[in-house]
Design an enzyme around this catalytic site. Structure first.
Site, PDB file in Angstrom:
ATOM      1  N   SER A  42     -34.021   1.572  -3.137  1.00  0.00           N
ATOM      2  CA  SER A  42     -34.029   2.204  -4.453  1.00  0.00           C
ATOM      3  C   SER A  42     -34.541   1.157  -5.442  1.00  0.00           C
ATOM      4  O   SER A  42     -33.786   0.378  -6.008  1.00  0.00           O
ATOM      5  CB  SER A  42     -32.601   2.651  -4.814  1.00  0.00           C
ATOM      6  OG  SER A  42     -32.559   3.196  -6.095  1.00  0.00           O
ATOM      7  N   HIS A 155     -29.764   5.504   0.496  1.00  0.00           N
ATOM      8  CA  HIS A 155     -29.162   4.575   1.445  1.00  0.00           C
ATOM      9  C   HIS A 155     -28.611   5.273   2.681  1.00  0.00           C
ATOM     10  O   HIS A 155     -28.010   4.650   3.545  1.00  0.00           O
ATOM     11  CB  HIS A 155     -28.064   3.756   0.766  1.00  0.00           C
ATOM     12  CG  HIS A 155     -28.598   2.732  -0.175  1.00  0.00           C
ATOM     13  ND1 HIS A 155     -27.773   1.922  -0.930  1.00  0.00           N
ATOM     14  CD2 HIS A 155     -29.869   2.370  -0.469  1.00  0.00           C
ATOM     15  CE1 HIS A 155     -28.535   1.126  -1.660  1.00  0.00           C
ATOM     16  NE2 HIS A 155     -29.797   1.382  -1.401  1.00  0.00           N
ATOM     17  N   GLU A 165     -23.944   4.997  -4.092  1.00  0.00           N
ATOM     18  CA  GLU A 165     -22.884   4.129  -3.571  1.00  0.00           C
ATOM     19  C   GLU A 165     -21.533   4.507  -4.160  1.00  0.00           C
ATOM     20  O   GLU A 165     -21.412   4.787  -5.359  1.00  0.00           O
ATOM     21  CB  GLU A 165     -23.147   2.665  -3.933  1.00  0.00           C
ATOM     22  CG  GLU A 165     -24.307   2.003  -3.247  1.00  0.00           C
ATOM     23  CD  GLU A 165     -24.417   0.543  -3.667  1.00  0.00           C
ATOM     24  OE1 GLU A 165     -23.519  -0.249  -3.319  1.00  0.00           O
ATOM     25  OE2 GLU A 165     -25.385   0.201  -4.365  1.00  0.00           O
ATOM     26  N   GLU A 206     -26.195  -0.253   3.691  1.00  0.00           N
ATOM     27  CA  GLU A 206     -25.338  -1.313   3.169  1.00  0.00           C
ATOM     28  C   GLU A 206     -23.964  -1.331   3.821  1.00  0.00           C
ATOM     29  O   GLU A 206     -23.052  -1.987   3.333  1.00  0.00           O
ATOM     30  CB  GLU A 206     -25.244  -1.196   1.648  1.00  0.00           C
ATOM     31  CG  GLU A 206     -26.612  -1.393   0.991  1.00  0.00           C
ATOM     32  CD  GLU A 206     -26.576  -1.369  -0.517  1.00  0.00           C
ATOM     33  OE1 GLU A 206     -25.520  -1.018  -1.090  1.00  0.00           O
ATOM     34  OE2 GLU A 206     -27.593  -1.714  -1.134  1.00  0.00           O
ATOM     35  N   ASP A 244     -22.310   3.895  -7.955  1.00  0.00           N
ATOM     36  CA  ASP A 244     -23.702   3.654  -8.333  1.00  0.00           C
ATOM     37  C   ASP A 244     -24.423   4.986  -8.229  1.00  0.00           C
ATOM     38  O   ASP A 244     -24.677   5.483  -7.132  1.00  0.00           O
ATOM     39  CB  ASP A 244     -24.337   2.611  -7.406  1.00  0.00           C
ATOM     40  CG  ASP A 244     -25.833   2.422  -7.653  1.00  0.00           C
ATOM     41  OD1 ASP A 244     -26.350   2.967  -8.654  1.00  0.00           O
ATOM     42  OD2 ASP A 244     -26.484   1.722  -6.846  1.00  0.00           O
ATOM     43  N   GLU A 293     -22.645   2.434 -12.314  1.00  0.00           N
ATOM     44  CA  GLU A 293     -23.931   1.729 -12.311  1.00  0.00           C
ATOM     45  C   GLU A 293     -25.060   2.745 -12.348  1.00  0.00           C
ATOM     46  O   GLU A 293     -24.984   3.786 -11.701  1.00  0.00           O
ATOM     47  CB  GLU A 293     -24.038   0.867 -11.049  1.00  0.00           C
ATOM     48  CG  GLU A 293     -25.339   0.119 -10.881  1.00  0.00           C
ATOM     49  CD  GLU A 293     -25.437  -0.558  -9.530  1.00  0.00           C
ATOM     50  OE1 GLU A 293     -26.568  -0.701  -9.018  1.00  0.00           O
ATOM     51  OE2 GLU A 293     -24.385  -0.920  -8.957  1.00  0.00           O
ATOM     52  N   ASP A 320     -28.943  -1.466 -13.986  1.00  0.00           N
ATOM     53  CA  ASP A 320     -29.697  -2.087 -12.889  1.00  0.00           C
ATOM     54  C   ASP A 320     -31.184  -1.799 -13.087  1.00  0.00           C
ATOM     55  O   ASP A 320     -31.935  -2.636 -13.575  1.00  0.00           O
ATOM     56  CB  ASP A 320     -29.196  -1.552 -11.553  1.00  0.00           C
ATOM     57  CG  ASP A 320     -30.000  -2.066 -10.355  1.00  0.00           C
ATOM     58  OD1 ASP A 320     -30.752  -3.052 -10.510  1.00  0.00           O
ATOM     59  OD2 ASP A 320     -29.879  -1.486  -9.261  1.00  0.00           O
ATOM     60  N   LYS A 345     -30.102  -9.174  -9.622  1.00  0.00           N
ATOM     61  CA  LYS A 345     -30.753  -9.219  -8.314  1.00  0.00           C
ATOM     62  C   LYS A 345     -31.915 -10.205  -8.399  1.00  0.00           C
ATOM     63  O   LYS A 345     -32.874  -9.982  -9.153  1.00  0.00           O
ATOM     64  CB  LYS A 345     -31.283  -7.838  -7.918  1.00  0.00           C
ATOM     65  CG  LYS A 345     -30.200  -6.792  -7.683  1.00  0.00           C
ATOM     66  CD  LYS A 345     -30.826  -5.431  -7.421  1.00  0.00           C
ATOM     67  CE  LYS A 345     -29.783  -4.373  -7.094  1.00  0.00           C
ATOM     68  NZ  LYS A 345     -30.392  -3.019  -6.969  1.00  0.00           N
ATOM     69  N   HIS A 373     -26.677  -7.932  -3.783  1.00  0.00           N
ATOM     70  CA  HIS A 373     -27.571  -7.959  -2.625  1.00  0.00           C
ATOM     71  C   HIS A 373     -28.621  -6.877  -2.780  1.00  0.00           C
ATOM     72  O   HIS A 373     -28.709  -6.201  -3.808  1.00  0.00           O
ATOM     73  CB  HIS A 373     -26.752  -7.721  -1.355  1.00  0.00           C
ATOM     74  CG  HIS A 373     -26.080  -6.368  -1.338  1.00  0.00           C
ATOM     75  ND1 HIS A 373     -25.612  -5.774  -0.196  1.00  0.00           N
ATOM     76  CD2 HIS A 373     -25.804  -5.484  -2.338  1.00  0.00           C
ATOM     77  CE1 HIS A 373     -25.080  -4.608  -0.466  1.00  0.00           C
ATOM     78  NE2 HIS A 373     -25.184  -4.404  -1.763  1.00  0.00           N
ATOM     79  N   LYS A 396     -21.574  -7.566  -5.606  1.00  0.00           N
ATOM     80  CA  LYS A 396     -21.835  -6.451  -4.701  1.00  0.00           C
ATOM     81  C   LYS A 396     -22.596  -6.999  -3.509  1.00  0.00           C
ATOM     82  O   LYS A 396     -23.712  -7.496  -3.658  1.00  0.00           O
ATOM     83  CB  LYS A 396     -22.720  -5.400  -5.389  1.00  0.00           C
ATOM     84  CG  LYS A 396     -22.007  -4.432  -6.290  1.00  0.00           C
ATOM     85  CD  LYS A 396     -23.007  -3.447  -6.896  1.00  0.00           C
ATOM     86  CE  LYS A 396     -23.722  -2.638  -5.836  1.00  0.00           C
ATOM     87  NZ  LYS A 396     -24.647  -1.627  -6.424  1.00  0.00           N
TER      88      LYS A 396
END
Length: 429
Positions: A42, A155, A165, A206, A244, A293, A320, A345, A373, A396
């Site tokens: 993403s 994901h 997430e 993840e 998220d 998020e 993000d 990130k 990550h 995270k």
């Protein structure tokens, strides 16, 4: 003062089996610094450019041999002989060599691998822990882990859950090891619940479970709450929830399409930005959610203002895709009162120096930082040290399975063993 003797890049594989860049930086004293870079699924529109070979017959176009060549043939000759301790100079020199706004010439994956390997070589040269070399004498605390337990969105290839997430936050842990123990207990109770209900317990990119829930987001949250209760923890007081949304992945035509990832498109669920904000507000009233998020799309500044006005004083709102770890975009967010936290990130911006600049801007403006990550990661644990170096509040790094996720947790356990349990940042504020 030791200087760089050689730099060598190679192609290795990340956690999804895709190629990525690894770099060795060796000093005149034959001290090695080795770093590898992650890759996202993403991916924010404004992230720096990840250079791929685009040769379909080799790794389906995902090879990084061009980036490797750029390190070995362009970057290395310019850096050999430079002081290993001059991180800022080295990073700035690479930016000058690239000469583009988004690192499109050399590739941010090439530049970042050299930047991180340089820092590791310097810390090894000085015989200092990496977190101490980066952060200096004021390094003292470990972050709270945001532990991924359910994967949706991009994901997961089987789940129809629109949000990407679902994480648990052990807010009342007294040490990092206790935080992991609490997360471990909930994670495996959740696995048992899913198994008993006949859902898949396969994991996503993840490490979180990817069950194909029929009833969407609230069924996920209800099941997580059930696992928290069975583990004998109190929601909110001991373990809370973070989500998220990855809203950019289902934002279409100025609306939020909740049916975007469903296998059947017969039923649609389109929300305006106002309706989307109201739904998120409903969720935080119903469930022990303390962090959201990417609640809005990366270009939906108006929506972000609505979201921040609605709940910015109630919970953590993490930018993000809208900030992508870049100082200029974070400064705009601060000015326009967007969100109250930022995800950090390294590969979104491309050098350690630029990452530190963004962290410092966040601290100055009282935005929380969460070190993160990527979904395609490696066993490199650099972000664990980075989180401790700047006393970052949260990290995270995925679920409590898959070795590329566990490597970061294990490094934090080593650091806690060195600093002592009272170094844990145990208060959520």
């Amino acid at each position: 003062m030791s200087k760089i003797k050689s730099i060598q890049a190679r192609q290795i594989l990340d956690s999804r089996g895709n190629p990525t860049v690894e770099v060795d930086v060796i000093t005149e004293n034959d001290i090695l610094g080795r770093a590898s870079v992650p890759s996202g699924t993403s991916v924010g529109k404004y992230e720096t450019f990840e250079l791929r070979d685009n040769k379909e017959n080799i790794f389906f176009g995902k090879g990084v041999l061009k980036a490797i060549q750029n390190v070995n043939d362009i970057i290395a000759p310019e850096l050999i002989g430079k002081s290993i301790l001059d991180q800022i100079c080295i990073d700035q020199l690479m930016l000058k060599l690239d000469g583009t706004i988004n690192k499109k010439r050399l590739g941010s994956n090439a530049i970042l691998a050299v930047s991180l390997a340089t820092a590791k070589a310097a810390s090894n040269e000085l015989n200092l822990p990496l977190y101490k070399y980066i952060g200096g004498v004021y390094t003292y605390s470990l972050p709270i882990p945001l532990i991924n337990i359910v994967n949706g969105g991009k994901h997961s290839n089987i789940s129809s859950i629109i949000f990407q997430e679902f994480m648990i936050v052990p807010v009342k842990a007294n040490s990092f090891i206790e935080a992991l123990q609490m997360g471990h207990k909930v994670f495996y109770h959740l696995k048992n619940i899913l198994d008993e209900k006949g859902f898949s317990t396969n994991v996503g990119d993840e490490g979180g479970f990817s069950p194909n829930f029929d009833n969407g987001i609230e069924e996920v949250l209800d099941t997580i709450l059930e696992a928290i209760h069975i583990a004998n923890y109190e929601p909110y007081d001991q373990i809370a929830i973070a989500i998220d949304c990855a809203a950019s992945e289902f934002y279409k035509n100025n609306q939020y399409d909740y049916s975007h990832f469903k296998k059947s498109k017969k039923e649609t669920n389109i929300k305006s930005k106002e309706e989307h904000v109201r739904y998120l507000s409903y969720l935080i009233r119903k469930y022990p959610i303390i962090s959201i998020e990417d609640g809005m799309d990366q270009n939906d500044w108006e929506g972000w203002k609505l979201l921040t006005h609605e709940m910015g004083d109630k919970i953590q709102l993490v930018g993000d895709d809208i900030f992508v770890t870049q100082a200029k975009r974070l400064n705009k967010g601060v000015k326009e009162k967007i969100a109250n936290s930022i995800l950090i990130k390294l590969n979104q911006v491309g050098t350690l120096t630029e990452t530190i600049e963004t962290i410092n801007i966040a601290k100055k403006n009282k935005y929380k930082s969460i070190i993160s990550h990527r979904s395609g990661d490696t066993e490199d644990s650099f972000i664990a040290d980075l989180s401790v170096a700047f006393n970052i509040e949260q990290i995270k790094t995925g679920s409590l399975c898959r070795s590329e996720r566990i490597s970061k947790y294990n490094q934090l356990l080593r650091i806690e063993n060195t600093l002592g349990k009272y170094s844990f940042y145990s208060k959520w504020s």
